[in-house]
Design a protein around this motif. Structure first.
Motif, PDB file in Angstrom:
ATOM      1  N   SER A 137       0.816  -1.219   0.000  1.00 60.27           N
ATOM      2  CA  SER A 137       0.000   0.000   0.000  1.00 60.27           C
ATOM      3  C   SER A 137       0.846   1.263   0.000  1.00 60.27           C
ATOM      4  O   SER A 137       0.412   2.295  -0.508  1.00 60.27           O
ATOM      5  CB  SER A 137      -0.919  -0.002   1.227  1.00 60.27           C
ATOM      6  N   SER A 138       2.037   1.193   0.554  1.00 60.38           N
ATOM      7  CA  SER A 138       2.853   2.401   0.634  1.00 60.38           C
ATOM      8  C   SER A 138       3.285   2.909  -0.741  1.00 60.38           C
ATOM      9  O   SER A 138       3.017   4.060  -1.082  1.00 60.38           O
ATOM     10  CB  SER A 138       4.072   2.150   1.535  1.00 60.38           C
ATOM     11  N   PRO A 139       3.917   2.096  -1.588  1.00 62.26           N
ATOM     12  CA  PRO A 139       4.263   2.599  -2.928  1.00 62.26           C
ATOM     13  C   PRO A 139       3.061   2.682  -3.850  1.00 62.26           C
ATOM     14  O   PRO A 139       3.092   3.419  -4.845  1.00 62.26           O
ATOM     15  CB  PRO A 139       5.286   1.580  -3.427  1.00 62.26           C
ATOM     16  N   GLY A 140       2.010   1.900  -3.556  1.00 66.90           N
ATOM     17  CA  GLY A 140       0.843   1.902  -4.432  1.00 66.90           C
ATOM     18  C   GLY A 140       1.025   0.974  -5.618  1.00 66.90           C
ATOM     19  O   GLY A 140       2.095   0.387  -5.830  1.00 66.90           O
ATOM     20  N   VAL A 141      -0.037   0.822  -6.392  1.00 62.41           N
ATOM     21  CA  VAL A 141      -0.039  -0.133  -7.497  1.00 62.41           C
ATOM     22  C   VAL A 141      -0.319   0.564  -8.820  1.00 62.41           C
ATOM     23  O   VAL A 141      -0.927   1.629  -8.867  1.00 62.41           O
ATOM     24  CB  VAL A 141      -1.082  -1.246  -7.256  1.00 62.41           C
ATOM     25  N   PHE A 164     -11.257  -3.349  -9.704  1.00 60.93           N
ATOM     26  CA  PHE A 164     -10.009  -3.246 -10.451  1.00 60.93           C
ATOM     27  C   PHE A 164      -9.818  -1.822 -10.988  1.00 60.93           C
ATOM     28  O   PHE A 164      -8.708  -1.265 -10.916  1.00 60.93           O
ATOM     29  CB  PHE A 164     -10.006  -4.239 -11.613  1.00 60.93           C
ATOM     30  N   LEU A 165     -10.887  -1.243 -11.530  1.00 63.67           N
ATOM     31  CA  LEU A 165     -10.791   0.121 -12.056  1.00 63.67           C
ATOM     32  C   LEU A 165     -10.511   1.126 -10.953  1.00 63.67           C
ATOM     33  O   LEU A 165      -9.726   2.072 -11.132  1.00 63.67           O
ATOM     34  CB  LEU A 165     -12.087   0.478 -12.792  1.00 63.67           C
ATOM     35  N   LEU A 166     -11.151   0.936  -9.798  1.00 67.43           N
ATOM     36  CA  LEU A 166     -10.908   1.826  -8.657  1.00 67.43           C
ATOM     37  C   LEU A 166      -9.459   1.736  -8.214  1.00 67.43           C
ATOM     38  O   LEU A 166      -8.819   2.753  -7.903  1.00 67.43           O
ATOM     39  CB  LEU A 166     -11.848   1.436  -7.507  1.00 67.43           C
ATOM     40  N   SER A 167      -8.914   0.537  -8.195  1.00 69.48           N
ATOM     41  CA  SER A 167      -7.521   0.343  -7.806  1.00 69.48           C
ATOM     42  C   SER A 167      -6.569   1.043  -8.774  1.00 69.48           C
ATOM     43  O   SER A 167      -5.619   1.720  -8.363  1.00 69.48           O
ATOM     44  CB  SER A 167      -7.209  -1.157  -7.740  1.00 69.48           C
ATOM     45  N   GLU A 168      -6.847   0.903 -10.069  1.00 71.68           N
ATOM     46  CA  GLU A 168      -5.972   1.513 -11.076  1.00 71.68           C
ATOM     47  C   GLU A 168      -6.103   3.026 -11.090  1.00 71.68           C
ATOM     48  O   GLU A 168      -5.127   3.742 -11.340  1.00 71.68           O
ATOM     49  CB  GLU A 168      -6.305   0.923 -12.446  1.00 71.68           C
ATOM     50  N   THR A 169      -7.297   3.526 -10.785  1.00 73.67           N
ATOM     51  CA  THR A 169      -7.506   4.975 -10.780  1.00 73.67           C
ATOM     52  C   THR A 169      -6.835   5.635  -9.582  1.00 73.67           C
ATOM     53  O   THR A 169      -6.251   6.717  -9.697  1.00 73.67           O
ATOM     54  CB  THR A 169      -9.013   5.289 -10.761  1.00 73.67           C
ATOM     55  N   SER A 170      -6.917   4.991  -8.430  1.00 74.24           N
ATOM     56  CA  SER A 170      -6.404   5.582  -7.189  1.00 74.24           C
ATOM     57  C   SER A 170      -5.005   5.111  -6.837  1.00 74.24           C
ATOM     58  O   SER A 170      -4.395   5.657  -5.904  1.00 74.24           O
ATOM     59  CB  SER A 170      -7.348   5.231  -6.034  1.00 74.24           C
ATOM     60  N   ASN A 171      -4.516   4.082  -7.551  1.00 71.99           N
ATOM     61  CA  ASN A 171      -3.228   3.439  -7.227  1.00 71.99           C
ATOM     62  C   ASN A 171      -3.237   2.793  -5.838  1.00 71.99           C
ATOM     63  O   ASN A 171      -2.183   2.588  -5.230  1.00 71.99           O
ATOM     64  CB  ASN A 171      -2.066   4.436  -7.320  1.00 71.99           C
ATOM     65  N   MET A 172      -4.419   2.450  -5.345  1.00 77.31           N
ATOM     66  CA  MET A 172      -4.569   1.817  -4.036  1.00 77.31           C
ATOM     67  C   MET A 172      -5.016   0.368  -4.213  1.00 77.31           C
ATOM     68  O   MET A 172      -5.838   0.075  -5.079  1.00 77.31           O
ATOM     69  CB  MET A 172      -5.631   2.550  -3.194  1.00 77.31           C
ATOM     70  N   PRO A 173      -4.477  -0.554  -3.414  1.00 78.36           N
ATOM     71  CA  PRO A 173      -5.060  -1.903  -3.405  1.00 78.36           C
ATOM     72  C   PRO A 173      -6.505  -1.823  -2.924  1.00 78.36           C
ATOM     73  O   PRO A 173      -6.864  -0.951  -2.120  1.00 78.36           O
ATOM     74  CB  PRO A 173      -4.186  -2.666  -2.405  1.00 78.36           C
ATOM     75  N   VAL A 174      -7.333  -2.736  -3.398  1.00 80.78           N
ATOM     76  CA  VAL A 174      -8.750  -2.749  -3.031  1.00 80.78           C
ATOM     77  C   VAL A 174      -9.076  -4.087  -2.373  1.00 80.78           C
ATOM     78  O   VAL A 174      -8.747  -5.155  -2.909  1.00 80.78           O
ATOM     79  CB  VAL A 174      -9.645  -2.531  -4.263  1.00 80.78           C
ATOM     80  N   VAL A 175      -9.717  -4.009  -1.219  1.00 81.25           N
ATOM     81  CA  VAL A 175     -10.161  -5.203  -0.502  1.00 81.25           C
ATOM     82  C   VAL A 175     -11.643  -5.397  -0.768  1.00 81.25           C
ATOM     83  O   VAL A 175     -12.445  -4.476  -0.559  1.00 81.25           O
ATOM     84  CB  VAL A 175      -9.905  -5.080   1.013  1.00 81.25           C
ATOM     85  N   LEU A 176     -12.016  -6.572  -1.230  1.00 80.66           N
ATOM     86  CA  LEU A 176     -13.421  -6.919  -1.441  1.00 80.66           C
ATOM     87  C   LEU A 176     -13.825  -7.854  -0.307  1.00 80.66           C
ATOM     88  O   LEU A 176     -13.367  -8.991  -0.222  1.00 80.66           O
ATOM     89  CB  LEU A 176     -13.624  -7.607  -2.790  1.00 80.66           C
ATOM     90  N   GLU A 177     -14.675  -7.373   0.569  1.00 75.56           N
ATOM     91  CA  GLU A 177     -15.069  -8.094   1.781  1.00 75.56           C
ATOM     92  C   GLU A 177     -16.384  -8.829   1.537  1.00 75.56           C
ATOM     93  O   GLU A 177     -17.382  -8.227   1.159  1.00 75.56           O
ATOM     94  CB  GLU A 177     -15.212  -7.081   2.920  1.00 75.56           C
ATOM     95  N   LEU A 178     -16.349 -10.139   1.760  1.00 76.28           N
ATOM     96  CA  LEU A 178     -17.553 -10.950   1.556  1.00 76.28           C
ATOM     97  C   LEU A 178     -17.916 -11.646   2.853  1.00 76.28           C
ATOM     98  O   LEU A 178     -17.131 -12.439   3.387  1.00 76.28           O
ATOM     99  CB  LEU A 178     -17.326 -11.994   0.459  1.00 76.28           C
TER     100      LEU A 178
END
Length: 716
Positions: free
Chosen positions: A113-117, A169-183
């Protein structure tokens, strides 16, 4: 032989124009392929095991798409896989059980999360919380906040869940943040349908690999001094970009209602239960049309201040429905409203429980407290329904002289781990009580009756490490138990290596059943080879002694006191345990208790037996029983075994009061009852019988002669 997911794999091939029907977790799996995922990894665990299980068994199809799949050694190695998305435009997804798996993966997640994706990084976690959960009750939300990751909590509706994967995936690429999908558990198992799309082969894949690595960029490393800049980027660039995307693409949902003075903010995963509660109160119909406006947070972190403020402005009261504690969302909304001087009254944990699952009953009681009179009084069937539940509980308490006995979970019938705890009971009669460090896995069932063994459970594979502070303080040696899954997951390094390095004097029992059985019998590096399985099936044998990977690893690491025992040989296991507790050897003593997982053994043997019967060949089934004329009724066998098929029945002797032991039809013929009777010198009431199908002619003749003799000896 793992559980087959052939039908589920076929559903992954659905294309545009097809309709998917199935469970939520399989819909998520299909959505990953529709989103162009390039690599998938993870560690199995309920309620998301099926995602990885299906992907692993679908490797042939995924190879066609160029998607790489990896069954990781633990959650930390799964999270580390996402490092591929730091430099490269690769969409990656990993999965595990939370909160325990997220705890293990935390270091890698922080450094991701620190360097981002650059490429989309999606982490699918099974939020194992509430009724039916099997782990400590904590939330993943704290990790998202701490590390700066987006957290999705989709409404349990298959089209919404699939859309959240694609948008994640799009949110992650737009924000450069990993995304957690909680189920949540219920979301994983909710059934429904959605219109499928074509699967997308990733542009960079195993079929179209990259020619050269990315250029060196120090800003892509989670290493000082750039970590200070990366921390600023989280709130200066990434978080604003994420919030803009959330609003611009309508990730959160607003369901309008005619009541302008009230509102409800709810986590997406709780929407179905909330609407059902409103239906009970007559405030919603079967199609989800509600009288009270509802803001559904499919993205629970980060919140969008403008969206929250707009929803709350002008309302007298807003209820925040947030499951679990602490109330992160409620606190953030309260802070936001205070800063903006919005005077809407905020309700939440003052009318709803701080902890525990928000079932329909719990939500209905909270809503009755939240709703102003007369809106919450006498509306719908809710009050009458709650009153009927209370009356039923009072009636049960009144009519039952004593509470019903607890029915704790237990080992499977014939489980190879049960005999070891029987042997441990007997060993402690000789050496005295010992401190037992328990672990995660099937063997944790020994913490229940009739064994009640285990002083601590500190994590998967952590048992040996958890006794390190106890051993020096105890006169007797301590015992740690772990399975082969826990050994490879964490126990080898945190336990064995540490104990050897420090010269600890302790005893470790490793259950070697060949699989990570508690999570669905997934295979391990120490799982017997396929040719060994086939050979054992042809001969009707177990898989003992077919893979010595654990023993070789222990020997290579420097373990000098090592014994391998067969779990069903109770007296031998007892002697080995006693030797370990009393030996003059000062150092780590390891006992590898070998016995194949009974579930896997039955899955292997049943098809083999069916083929034999189909060919008319002779098949022998071993069955154990109790001679009721010999049984003395003290039930020591049951207290020592705990097998579900060893139970009680009325004594046929009218002069005896105590019920006798009996073996019911579920018996798989493991022989533990007889082994315990010999090892503990119990009454000789157990017998072993062989049920022969398709017997030979001489066996039929011998059986008829025996029957004739028995009948002749019986009184008329």
């Amino acid at each position: 032989m793992e559980v087959s997911f052939r039908k589920e794999i076929e559903s992954l091939r659905l294309a545009a124009g097809d309709t998917f029907h199935g469970e939520g977790i399989l819909a998520i799996t299909k959505a990953l392929l529709q989103s162009g995922v390039a690599y998938v990894g993870g560690y199995q665990g309920a309620p998301v095991s099926h995602l990885l299980d299906v992907m692993v068994q679908a490797r042939d199809y995924l190879d066609e798409l160029g998607v790489h799949v990896e069954a990781c050694a633990n959650e930390a190695s799964a999270a580390a896989m996402l490092g591929a998305s730091i430099h490269y435009p690769l969409r990656g997804a990993v999965t595990w059980k939370s909160i325990v798996g997220t705890n293990v993966a935390a270091d890698a997640l922080s450094n991701l999360s620190s360097p981002g994706v650059t490429g989309g990084a999606l982490i699918v976690v099974g939020e194992d919380y509430g009724e039916g959960a099997s782990v400590i009750q904590e939330r993943t939300h704290a990790y998202a906040m701490k590390s700066g990751m987006c957290l999705l909590d989709p409404r349990p509706d298959l089209p919404v869940m699939v859309r959240m994967v694609e948008q994640g995936f799009l949110l992650s690429e737009t924000s450069n943040m990993p995304v957690v999908l909680e189920l949540r558990i219920r979301a994983c198992h909710v059934r429904g349908s959605f219109e499928a799309k074509d699967n997308v082969a990733p542009a960079i894949s195993t079929r179209s690999p990259m020619d050269r690595p990315a250029a060196f960029d120090y800003m892509r490393l989670a290493h000082p001094p750039v970590t200070f800049r990366q921390e600023k980027l989280k709130h200066e660039q990434r978080m604003p970009a994420a919030r803009e995307y959330i609003v611009g693409n309508g990730l959160n949902e607003l369901f309008a209602g005619r009541r302008g003075d009230l509102g409800i903010v709810v986590q997406g995963g709780l929407y179905n239960a909330l609407v059902r509660s409103l239906q009970q109160l007559g405030l919603a119909d079967a199609f989800g049309e509600c009288e009270i406006p509802i803001l559904v947070l499919n993205v629970t972190y980060p919140l969008v201040p403008e969206q929250i403020a707009e929803f709350c402005a002008g309302k007298e009261q807003v209820l925040v429905v947030e499951e679990g504690q602490p109330e992160y969302i409620e606190q953030e909304i309260a802070t936001l409203l205070r800063r903006l001087d919005i005077r809407t009254a905020l309700r939440g944990k003052d009318v709803l429980p701080m902890g525990g699952e928000y079932t329909v009953e719990v939500l209905t009681r909270g809503l009755l407290t939240f709703l102003p009179l007369p809106l919450g009084e006498g509306r719908g069937e809710g009050p009458a329904w709650l009153a009927s539940l209370d009356a039923r509980r009072r009636a049960a308490a009144t009519h039952l002289a004593t509470p019903l006995p607890a029915r704790p979970p237990t080992f499977c019938v014939g489980c190879p781990e049960r005999p070891v705890f029987s042997a441990l009971k007997l060993a402690q009669r000789e050496v005295g009580a010992v401190h037992i460090a328990a672990d995660i896995g099937c063997h944790a069932f020994a913490t229940f009756e009739p064994f009640s063994m285990g002083h601590s459970i500190l994590g998967y594979g952590m048992s040996l490490a958890s006794r390190a502070g106890v051993s020096p303080m105890m006169r007797r040696r301590t015992l740690a138990v772990m399975g082969d899954g826990g050994f490879w997951h964490n126990g080898l390094l945190t336990g064995v290596q540490s104990a050897l390095f420090n010269g600890d004097d302790a005893v470790l029992v490793i259950f070697k059943n060949g699989y990570t059985s508690a999570t669905g019998t997934q295979e391990l590096i120490s799982t017997p080879r396929e040719d060994a399985k086939l050979d054992a099936s042809d001969k009707g044998l177990s898989l003992a002694h077919t893979n010595r990977t654990i023993e070789s690893t222990l020997e290579g690491l420097g373990v000098r006191w090592l014994r391998t025992v067969h779990t069903y040989e109770v007296d031998n296991v007892r002697r080995t345990l006693t030797e370990a507790f009393t030996s003059d050897f000062d150092g780590l003593k390891v006992i590898v208790a070998e016995g194949e997982c009974q579930l896997e053994r039955q899955r292997r043997l049943k098809p083999w037996i069916a083929k034999l019967l189909e060919r008319g060949e002779r098949v022998v089934r071993v069955k154990y029983g109790v001679d009721e004329d010999v049984c003395n009724g003290d039930h020591a066998c049951i207290r020592l075994s705990g097998c579900p098929t060893l139970t009680l029945k009325d004594n046929p002797d009218p002069l005896k009061v105590d019920p006798v032991a009996t073996v019911i039809d579920g018996c798989v013929g493991c022989g533990l009852c007889g082994e315990n009777a010999h090892a503990a010198t119990l009454c000789p009431s157990f017998y072993r019988a062989e049920v022969v199908r398709n017997p030979k002619w001489h066996e039929r003749l011998l059986a008829s002669l025996r029957g004739a003799v028995v009948r002749a000896l019986q009184p008329a």
